[in-house]
Design a protein around this motif. Structure first.
Motif, PDB file in Angstrom:
ATOM      1  N   GLY A 295      13.900 -76.132   1.068  1.00  0.00           N
ATOM      2  CA  GLY A 295      15.172 -75.788   0.563  1.00  0.00           C
ATOM      3  C   GLY A 295      15.143 -74.964  -0.869  1.00  0.00           C
ATOM      4  O   GLY A 295      16.089 -74.544  -1.479  1.00  0.00           O
ATOM      5  N   LEU A 296      13.690 -74.806  -1.192  1.00  0.00           N
ATOM      6  CA  LEU A 296      13.799 -74.314  -2.484  1.00  0.00           C
ATOM      7  C   LEU A 296      14.330 -72.754  -2.807  1.00  0.00           C
ATOM      8  O   LEU A 296      15.048 -72.378  -3.708  1.00  0.00           O
ATOM      9  N   PRO A 297      14.178 -71.747  -1.638  1.00  0.00           N
ATOM     10  CA  PRO A 297      15.213 -70.620  -1.810  1.00  0.00           C
ATOM     11  C   PRO A 297      16.648 -70.658  -1.987  1.00  0.00           C
ATOM     12  O   PRO A 297      17.114 -70.052  -2.949  1.00  0.00           O
ATOM     13  N   VAL A 298      17.126 -71.571  -1.341  1.00  0.00           N
ATOM     14  CA  VAL A 298      18.863 -71.837  -1.488  1.00  0.00           C
ATOM     15  C   VAL A 298      18.968 -72.282  -2.729  1.00  0.00           C
ATOM     16  O   VAL A 298      19.919 -71.870  -3.598  1.00  0.00           O
ATOM     17  N   VAL A 299      18.298 -73.209  -3.417  1.00  0.00           N
ATOM     18  CA  VAL A 299      18.516 -73.906  -4.459  1.00  0.00           C
ATOM     19  C   VAL A 299      18.162 -72.923  -5.668  1.00  0.00           C
ATOM     20  O   VAL A 299      19.092 -72.918  -6.563  1.00  0.00           O
ATOM     21  N   LEU A 300      17.339 -72.198  -5.548  1.00  0.00           N
ATOM     22  CA  LEU A 300      16.998 -71.165  -6.782  1.00  0.00           C
ATOM     23  C   LEU A 300      17.920 -69.826  -6.683  1.00  0.00           C
ATOM     24  O   LEU A 300      18.093 -69.345  -7.688  1.00  0.00           O
ATOM     25  N   ASP A 301      18.322 -69.661  -5.510  1.00  0.00           N
ATOM     26  CA  ASP A 301      19.504 -68.459  -5.408  1.00  0.00           C
ATOM     27  C   ASP A 301      20.757 -69.007  -6.274  1.00  0.00           C
ATOM     28  O   ASP A 301      21.550 -68.278  -6.694  1.00  0.00           O
ATOM     29  N   ALA A 302      20.902 -70.560  -6.248  1.00  0.00           N
ATOM     30  CA  ALA A 302      22.264 -70.875  -6.909  1.00  0.00           C
ATOM     31  C   ALA A 302      21.889 -71.446  -8.222  1.00  0.00           C
ATOM     32  O   ALA A 302      22.926 -71.362  -9.140  1.00  0.00           O
ATOM     33  N   PHE A 303      20.664 -71.633  -8.695  1.00  0.00           N
ATOM     34  CA  PHE A 303      20.495 -72.456 -10.045  1.00  0.00           C
ATOM     35  C   PHE A 303      19.268 -71.599 -10.549  1.00  0.00           C
ATOM     36  O   PHE A 303      18.078 -71.432 -10.112  1.00  0.00           O
TER      37      PHE A 303
END
Length: 211
Positions: free
Chosen positions: A66-74
């Motif tokens: 899930g790192l890509p989606v988290v880093l896209d948001a935060f």
């Protein structure tokens, strides 16, 4: 400190959200779909805290999916042990082994040192280098809160698998006995998969590594 657990992804991995005062930490984001990510965002919003950083116990695919989606948001830093960056550099290959799709990440996380105190924002912990399941594995011990984020070293009446890159059952047993079983018996263990347990319970009942 408050802790929320999210069981996510195709491997039923435990992702943790730790909140304290106005800040929070995300540990091992394994989100595999929008529903799982939205559940995390809702809990973060409910906590009325600011996400400070992401900590990884290790870089196996189920713990970083899930790192890509988290880093896209935060816009937050990611921390990982640098003892062996091979798993981090080969996320895509890991995914293919299990029939899922994931791309390699184009940055190197900030380094988590081994076997020393560490702080990020308002969170203070001891970093315990616990290889055997993975060569980059770190467990996070929060002494003041009597809790251990154990990743895939120690589970309730089980232990992490040792048949992946640089896995070693002897090394895993040593990590558990020397680093984890030396903690107080009432330490609550939050594992990378399955329900929570305590150090004392595992020393008595774990069939793979007894205390």
């Amino acid at each position: 400190m408050d802790i929320k657990r999210f069981e996510v992804g195709p491997f039923a991995e435990n992702t943790y959200l730790l909140t304290q005062n106005e800040t929070s930490l995300l540990i091992d984001p394994g989100f595999s779909n929008d529903r799982e990510f939205k559940a995390f965002r809702a809990k973060l919003a409910d906590s009325n805290t600011r996400l400070s950083a992401i900590l990884l116990t290790h870089a196996h695919i189920d713990h970083v999916l899930g790192l890509p989606v988290v880093l896209d948001a935060f816009d937050v830093d990611v921390y990982l042990s640098h003892e062996d960056l091979h798993p981090w550099k080969h996320i895509s290959e890991q995914a293919k082994m299990f029939g899922i799709t994931a791309g390699n990440l184009d940055f190197t996380p900030k380094e988590l040192p081994s076997d020393q105190s560490f702080s990020v924002d308002q969170f203070e912990m001891e970093l315990l280098y616990t290889p055997g399941h993975a060569p980059d594995h770190i467990s996070f011990y929060f002494e003041k809160d009597n809790m251990l984020i154990a990743g895939d070293t120690l589970f309730k009446q089980s232990v992490g698998r040792t048949d992946l890159y640089k896995g070693s059952s002897d090394l895993l047993r040593s990590s558990i006995k020397d680093k984890l079983y030396s903690l107080p018996d009432d330490t609550v263990v939050y594992p990378g998969h399955g329900p929570e347990t305590t150090i004392g319970e595992e020393k008595k009942a774990n069939p793979f590594v007894t205390g």
